[in-house]
Write an enzyme that holds these catalytic residues in place. Sequence first.
Site, PDB file in Angstrom:
ATOM      1  N   GLY A 103      -5.418   1.702   5.324  1.00  0.00           N
ATOM      2  CA  GLY A 103      -6.041   1.687   6.646  1.00  0.00           C
ATOM      3  C   GLY A 103      -7.269   2.569   6.735  1.00  0.00           C
ATOM      4  O   GLY A 103      -7.902   2.905   5.744  1.00  0.00           O
TER       5      GLY A 103
ATOM      6  N   ASP B 247       2.508  -6.801   2.116  1.00  0.00           N
ATOM      7  CA  ASP B 247       1.318  -6.015   2.492  1.00  0.00           C
ATOM      8  C   ASP B 247       1.744  -4.786   3.301  1.00  0.00           C
ATOM      9  O   ASP B 247       0.995  -4.282   4.129  1.00  0.00           O
ATOM     10  CB  ASP B 247       0.329  -6.867   3.292  1.00  0.00           C
ATOM     11  CG  ASP B 247      -1.091  -6.287   3.309  1.00  0.00           C
ATOM     12  OD1 ASP B 247      -1.414  -5.483   2.421  1.00  0.00           O
ATOM     13  OD2 ASP B 247      -1.858  -6.637   4.221  1.00  0.00           O
TER      14      ASP B 247
ATOM     15  N   GLU C 177      -9.721   1.696   9.139  1.00  0.00           N
ATOM     16  CA  GLU C 177     -10.804   0.944   9.774  1.00  0.00           C
ATOM     17  C   GLU C 177     -11.065   1.387  11.203  1.00  0.00           C
ATOM     18  O   GLU C 177     -12.148   1.147  11.738  1.00  0.00           O
ATOM     19  CB  GLU C 177     -10.481  -0.560   9.769  1.00  0.00           C
ATOM     20  CG  GLU C 177     -10.460  -1.202   8.396  1.00  0.00           C
ATOM     21  CD  GLU C 177      -9.042  -1.329   7.867  1.00  0.00           C
ATOM     22  OE1 GLU C 177      -8.786  -2.290   7.138  1.00  0.00           O
ATOM     23  OE2 GLU C 177      -8.200  -0.459   8.180  1.00  0.00           O
TER      24      GLU C 177
ATOM     25  N   TYR D 243     -10.745  -2.492  -2.844  1.00  0.00           N
ATOM     26  CA  TYR D 243     -11.606  -3.553  -2.300  1.00  0.00           C
ATOM     27  C   TYR D 243     -12.967  -3.569  -3.003  1.00  0.00           C
ATOM     28  O   TYR D 243     -13.547  -4.612  -3.228  1.00  0.00           O
ATOM     29  CB  TYR D 243     -11.871  -3.286  -0.814  1.00  0.00           C
ATOM     30  CG  TYR D 243     -10.934  -3.918   0.177  1.00  0.00           C
ATOM     31  CD1 TYR D 243      -9.583  -4.065  -0.072  1.00  0.00           C
ATOM     32  CD2 TYR D 243     -11.414  -4.339   1.420  1.00  0.00           C
ATOM     33  CE1 TYR D 243      -8.727  -4.611   0.861  1.00  0.00           C
ATOM     34  CE2 TYR D 243     -10.572  -4.890   2.374  1.00  0.00           C
ATOM     35  CZ  TYR D 243      -9.227  -5.033   2.085  1.00  0.00           C
ATOM     36  OH  TYR D 243      -8.395  -5.564   3.021  1.00  0.00           O
TER      37      TYR D 243
ATOM     38  N   ARG E 173      -3.810 -16.551   6.456  1.00  0.00           N
ATOM     39  CA  ARG E 173      -4.383 -15.771   7.556  1.00  0.00           C
ATOM     40  C   ARG E 173      -4.997 -16.630   8.650  1.00  0.00           C
ATOM     41  O   ARG E 173      -5.135 -16.188   9.787  1.00  0.00           O
ATOM     42  CB  ARG E 173      -5.402 -14.759   7.020  1.00  0.00           C
ATOM     43  CG  ARG E 173      -6.650 -15.347   6.413  1.00  0.00           C
ATOM     44  CD  ARG E 173      -7.503 -14.238   5.779  1.00  0.00           C
ATOM     45  NE  ARG E 173      -7.799 -13.194   6.752  1.00  0.00           N
ATOM     46  CZ  ARG E 173      -7.855 -11.892   6.437  1.00  0.00           C
ATOM     47  NH1 ARG E 173      -7.630 -11.477   5.206  1.00  0.00           N
ATOM     48  NH2 ARG E 173      -8.161 -11.009   7.364  1.00  0.00           N
TER      49      ARG E 173
ATOM     50  N   ARG F 290     -15.520  -6.618   4.972  1.00  0.00           N
ATOM     51  CA  ARG F 290     -15.229  -5.270   4.471  1.00  0.00           C
ATOM     52  C   ARG F 290     -15.373  -5.178   2.952  1.00  0.00           C
ATOM     53  O   ARG F 290     -15.160  -4.112   2.369  1.00  0.00           O
ATOM     54  CB  ARG F 290     -13.811  -4.862   4.869  1.00  0.00           C
ATOM     55  CG  ARG F 290     -13.621  -4.638   6.357  1.00  0.00           C
ATOM     56  CD  ARG F 290     -12.138  -4.572   6.711  1.00  0.00           C
ATOM     57  NE  ARG F 290     -11.506  -5.884   6.528  1.00  0.00           N
ATOM     58  CZ  ARG F 290     -10.187  -6.079   6.540  1.00  0.00           C
ATOM     59  NH1 ARG F 290      -9.373  -5.050   6.683  1.00  0.00           N
ATOM     60  NH2 ARG F 290      -9.694  -7.292   6.393  1.00  0.00           N
TER      61      ARG F 290
ATOM     62  N   HIS G  31       0.860  -1.188   0.000  1.00  0.00           N
ATOM     63  CA  HIS G  31       0.000   0.000   0.000  1.00  0.00           C
ATOM     64  C   HIS G  31       0.895   1.237   0.000  1.00  0.00           C
ATOM     65  O   HIS G  31       1.035   1.944   1.008  1.00  0.00           O
ATOM     66  CB  HIS G  31      -0.940  -0.043   1.201  1.00  0.00           C
ATOM     67  CG  HIS G  31      -1.845  -1.237   1.175  1.00  0.00           C
ATOM     68  ND1 HIS G  31      -3.043  -1.253   0.477  1.00  0.00           N
ATOM     69  CD2 HIS G  31      -1.709  -2.481   1.711  1.00  0.00           C
ATOM     70  CE1 HIS G  31      -3.612  -2.445   0.599  1.00  0.00           C
ATOM     71  NE2 HIS G  31      -2.817  -3.207   1.343  1.00  0.00           N
TER      72      HIS G  31
END
Length: 388
Positions: free
Chosen positions: A68, A283, A70, A130, A227, A163, A63
């Site tokens: 971010g 990431d 959130e 997203y 994850r 999300r 990124h």
Amino acid sequence: MMYLIKNATVYSPENKGKNDVLIAAGKIISVAPVIEIPESLNIKIIEAEGLILTPGFIDAHVHIAGAGGEGGPASRTPELQLSDMIKAGVTTVVGCLGTDGITRSVESVLMKVKSLRAEGVSAWMYTGSYQVPVPAITGDIARDIALIDEVIGVGEVAVSDHRSSLPTVEELSRIAAHARVAGMIGGKAGIVNIHMGDARDPFRPLYQVVESSELTLRQFLPTHINRNEYIFEDAKKYALQGYVDITTSSYPYFPEYEIKPSSALRQLLDAGVPAEHITFTSDACGSLPGFDPVSGDLVRLESGLPASNLTELRDAVLDEKIPLETALQVLTSNPARILKLKQKGRIAQGLDADLLLLNQHFEIHSVYALGVCLMENYKILKKGTYER
């Protein structure tokens, strides 16, 4: 400046043994056991006896313009700094937008790509975010890929995540088909980078796209497949046919349920997954949120760095006993091939001179990006424009 690196143990990523490597004008000019240079030629000789020479790392999911949010406005992450790339051995980066396609723009990612290129490293990007419909610079993802040099695909598009915008199979099929044709026209990968969330049976949307179209699983590059345990088990089967990406930066923060990346690589190989199907990405600069499973509230927030790639490469070799030439693929030749970055990912005559010198402890001695030395003898020689 011309450089002659002498007596390095060369991994291209295949083990080529001890060789000299000549670089000039941003390219690898020659790789040979002995390269003789006339004394009259102005060239800097680097004695690399006892050091390992590898391709520069390709971090294909970062990124770069920040991410971010959130946890509210104060949880927005900062942009990637050039020095964080250099000290991590990353000479090529692929940027993406991520969760916040609402207050951040794809155009800001494009300008960060241009900024990093101006500072001396290689950079590309995914258009989109997203959300579906995916935002695009020209108003159309296909036009972005076909017409804008820096854009190589679409992503990260979120599926199986609370999300995401819950895209339908038809919407995902249209995105993937658009990206594929645009890639063909523009000579790009045209791949779709997919954010994998925590839902059960997370790969089902991708299987459904393939079942209902002429597309294949290799049109997608799903990330965050380590994850949790149940997603990773599904990934072992998916990766027999398609590509998968292991996220390296989140493990130190979520060891209670995340699969350590070096171990994930070992397990995928043991499950029969071709090494060529696997990549590592950091990431970096993305938010790493933790949510309460009952209330859904955000309970913690972290952010990673590109250096996690080198940490997990080292652990893959030293702890998991994976041969270096195999482990190196996931950060060099694999992303270069999958993303069609044809001048990257290997040490061979005519390719870009993106190179790392490592010692036996996997510490970075030197970094060369497009033939320019950015780190020498463990010291960073260049920082970003506003870095102190």
